[in-house]
Scaffold this active site. Structure first.
Site: not given
Ligand SMILES: CC(C)(C)CCc1c(C(=O)O)[nH]c(=O)[nH]c1=O
Length: 309
Positions: A44, A68-69, A72, A130, A164, A192-194, A248
């Site tokens: 993580k 998701n939110s 971190l 970030c 990332k 990719v990230n979300s 995906g």
């Molecule tokens: C979105 C951030 C909280 C700034 C980074 C952590 C993160 C999160 C998260 O911890 O909310 N969720 C994701 O799908 N991608 C991420 O990179």
């Protein structure tokens, strides 16, 4: 067929691993990935201090993916570093990934200097989704900040490092981002990230508490965007910078497509969250069956060989 792969100078018995954030919060989850068919794991994303993250519900599955939110939530940099150093003794033959991010530029340098000075011999993934200074978009959408940050990092960081990335949606952004990344000795980029700030509604309500329901989207929804980012960068980057494909992947066919676009490693996020670590064996077998049918012995036989019309 074999689905083994290589990232930088590290070899992996399998080209599948988890995506940061999924099945990697603590030793218990990470151990399950180690003991699965996955080739390796990424932690993580760790911050300098541990974080409880956002109020729940902060993750929600849907028929076609997830939102998701999390905010971190993590046990803090030292927890993950200690565990990674322990694994270097118990699993000396394996290489693991350490995801990290600073909540400020200063924190990012503090974290990376700690990694540089430590005995960690794995691969570091810096999360460029970030937060930036308030009022500015996330780092990876701010090319000048990204270039300045990477310039400073590579003045002292000499271990394998990748970034990332959030998805880009404009060809000019692919061009601009690739121009920046090509200036640095990056081991990989992870696309990719979300997809940021999506909104999922059930009946009349949002489904997660933070940010009035806005959150990162994963799963089936994002494969076309993920494949495009993998391939756009594959075509633009120096061959020395490898691509990790994320987004995906539900089946061996999805993984096959990521590799066809240029990915050297494939990560599971939403699918792993829904199915658990047994997904690694299922998807590995599905990819091997496709390779056998097509006569491909290794992923190098078809990596990046997407056909155009
Ligand atoms: C979105 C951030 C909280 C700034 C980074 C952590 C993160 C999160 C998260 O911890 O909310 N969720 C994701 O799908 N991608 C991420 O990179």
């Amino acid at each position: 067929a074999t689905t083994k792969t290589k990232i930088g100078n590290s070899e992996f018995r399998n080209c599948f691993m988890n995506a940061a954030g999924v099945y990697c919060y603590d030793k218990n989850e990470l151990e399950q990935v180690i003991n699965s068919a996955a080739g390796t794991f990424v932690t993580k994303t760790a911050t300098l201090q541990s974080r409880s993250g956002n109020p729940e519900p902060r993750y929600h599955d849907t028929a076609l993916g997830s939102i998701n939110s999390m905010g971190l939530p993590n046990l803090g940099f030292d927890y993950y570093l200690d565990y990674l150093l322990e694994l270097q003794k118990t699993h000396p033959d394996r290489t693991f990934f350490f995801s990290l991010v600073g909540m400020s530029t200063e924190d990012t340098h503090t974290l990376l200097k700690k990694v540089q000075e430590s005995d960690f011999n794995g691969i570091t993934e810096l999360n460029l989704s970030c937060p930036n200074v308030p009022g500015k978009p996330q780092i990876a959408y701010d090319m000048e900040t990204t270039e300045n940050l990477l310039t400073d990092i590579f003045s002292y960081f000499k271990k394998p490092l990748g970034v990332k990335l959030p998805p880009y949606f404009d060809i000019v952004h692919f061009d601009q981002a690739a121009t920046v990344f090509n200036k640095f000795p990056l081991t990989f980029i992870n696309c990719v990230n979300s997809i940021g700030n999506g909104l999922v509604i059930e009946d009349e309500s949002v489904v997660i508490k933070p940010k009035n329901g806005f959150g990162g989207i994963g799963g089936e929804y994002i494969k076309p965007t993920a494949l495009a980012n993998v391939h756009a960068f594959y075509k633009r980057l120096n061959p020395s910078i490898q691509i990790i494909g994320t987004g995906g992947v539900l089946t061996g066919q999805d993984a096959f497509e990521h590799i066809l676009c240029g990915a050297s490693m494939v990560q599971l996020g939403t699918t792993l969250h829904k199915e658990g670590p047994s997904a690694f064996e299922r998807i590995t077998n599905e990819l091997k069956a496709i390779m056998d049918k097509k006569g491909y012995k290794t992923i190098e036989d078809f990596k990046g060989k997407l056909k155009y019309l």
